[in-house]
Design an enzyme around this catalytic site. Structure first.
Site, PDB file in Angstrom:
ATOM      1  N   LEU A   1       0.909  -1.115   0.043  1.00 41.80           N
ATOM      2  CA  LEU A   1      -0.034   0.204   0.208  1.00 41.80           C
ATOM      3  C   LEU A   1       0.921   1.141   0.014  1.00 41.80           C
ATOM      4  CD1 LEU A   1      -2.653  -0.826   2.761  1.00 41.80           C
ATOM      5  CD2 LEU A   1      -2.963  -1.005   0.188  1.00 41.80           C
ATOM      6  N   ASP A   2       0.463   2.259  -0.637  1.00 44.63           N
ATOM      7  CA  ASP A   2       1.175   3.375  -0.658  1.00 44.63           C
ATOM      8  C   ASP A   2       1.504   4.055   0.681  1.00 44.63           C
ATOM      9  OD1 ASP A   2       1.161   3.289  -3.558  1.00 44.63           O
ATOM     10  OD2 ASP A   2      -0.505   4.470  -3.913  1.00 44.63           O
ATOM     11  N   PHE A   3       2.451   5.043   0.493  1.00 46.56           N
ATOM     12  CA  PHE A   3       2.664   5.691   2.141  1.00 46.56           C
ATOM     13  C   PHE A   3       1.633   6.186   2.646  1.00 46.56           C
ATOM     14  CE2 PHE A   3       4.720   9.442   4.200  1.00 46.56           C
ATOM     15  CZ  PHE A   3       5.439   8.903   5.056  1.00 46.56           C
TER      16      PHE A   3
END
Length: 286
Positions: free
Chosen positions: A125-127
């Site tokens: 998952l993205d930051f």
């Protein structure tokens, strides 16, 4: 205590018996380094050494073998060990890599430590994306769950700046061309909203980098909050708050293997009926 007189106790297999004479690519895949086919390619490229010698396709190893991939030692993952799966509710501001040159917090920082094995993250998952992340000690399972050929639904809750027009939503269902190929949502459900922000539930069948955000951006719309709420047949339990994890029980692990199209490990101690193919994952009731 053996409560059933008809069942004889079976002496547990020793570690060397479990891993004796296994195909090298299988050992590498179980360690979470890639699929078996990918590991065959790595071996063919001469990147693997066994006991100091370049490995070749067809090599078999046991638990005493010293294996190096690109000069780095590979830990043996013991076949027959009970697989473990964690469900983590990721907060914003964490990366999905183990280490970060910028010193940012990692999702692995909160996970329980285990001896002789390691947690393998199923996808990323993205930051700034929150929500459901799965971790497992079974490399084969992780690779199968992430592989594009295993069509597994990923459901996200998106907060979009502005309400999308009907023709924009239809384009996202029909498919648009992104810089790395065509992409689409398989389902979009209006989640309501007030003011300039609007909520939508969307479903994708793969996990390309920033795919959900880029799909909305293709229609000139910006996502300002994004949360994964479902991965296949796995949802975030309400008891698992942001930044917390829970470990799945054996009866909860079995459906994950079935979702990936893999046999349920006997080490889970479950009696599993053969299913008639893997059914399409049901959506969350609205």
């Amino acid at each position: 205590m053996n409560l059933n007189p008809k069942l004889k106790k079976v002496k547990p297999m020793a570690r060397t018996e479990i891993l004796a004479n296994e195909k090298l690519q299988k050992v590498l895949a179980r360690a979470g380094l890639g699929s078996r086919r990918e590991m065959e390619k790595v071996i063919s490229e001469g990147r693997v050494k066994v006991n100091g010698q370049p490995a070749t396709l067809g090599d078999r190893v046991d638990s005493s073998a010293t294996i190096l991939l690109d000069g780095r030692p590979v830990k043996h993952a013991v076949e027959g060990n009970k697989p473990r799966i964690l469900l983590y509710n990721k907060p914003e501001g964490e990366i999905c890599s183990r280490k970060d040159p910028e010193g940012r917090r990692s999702v692995f920082d909160r996970l329980p430590r285990i001896k002789g094995e390691r947690w393998i993250c199923v996808g990323r998952l993205d930051f700034n994306t929150t929500g459901l992340l799965l971790f497992t000690t079974d490399g084969d399972l992780a690779n199968k769950l992430m592989h594009p050929s295993t069509t597994i639904e990923r459901e996200y809750l998106c907060r979009v700046m502005g309400a999308a027009k009907e023709e924009q939503l239809q384009k996202l269902i029909d498919g648009v061309q992104l810089e790395d190929g065509p992409a689409s949502f398989t389902d979009i459900v209006d989640g309501g909203g007030e003011g300039i922000n609007h909520w939508y539930y969307v479903v994708i069948m793969e996990g390309r980098n920033r795919e959900v955000r880029r799909l909305w951006e293709s229609q000139g719309l910006q996502v300002n909050r994004l949360k994964r709420v479902r991965y296949g047949n796995v949802f975030i339990p309400s008891k698992v708050k942001v930044g917390q994890w829970t470990e799945l029980e054996a009866k909860e692990i079995a459906p994950v293997y079935e979702m990936a199209g893999l046999d349920v490990p006997e080490s889970l101690g479950l009696t599993v009926k053969k299913s008639e193919g893997r059914k399409r994952n049901t959506k969350r009731p609205r």
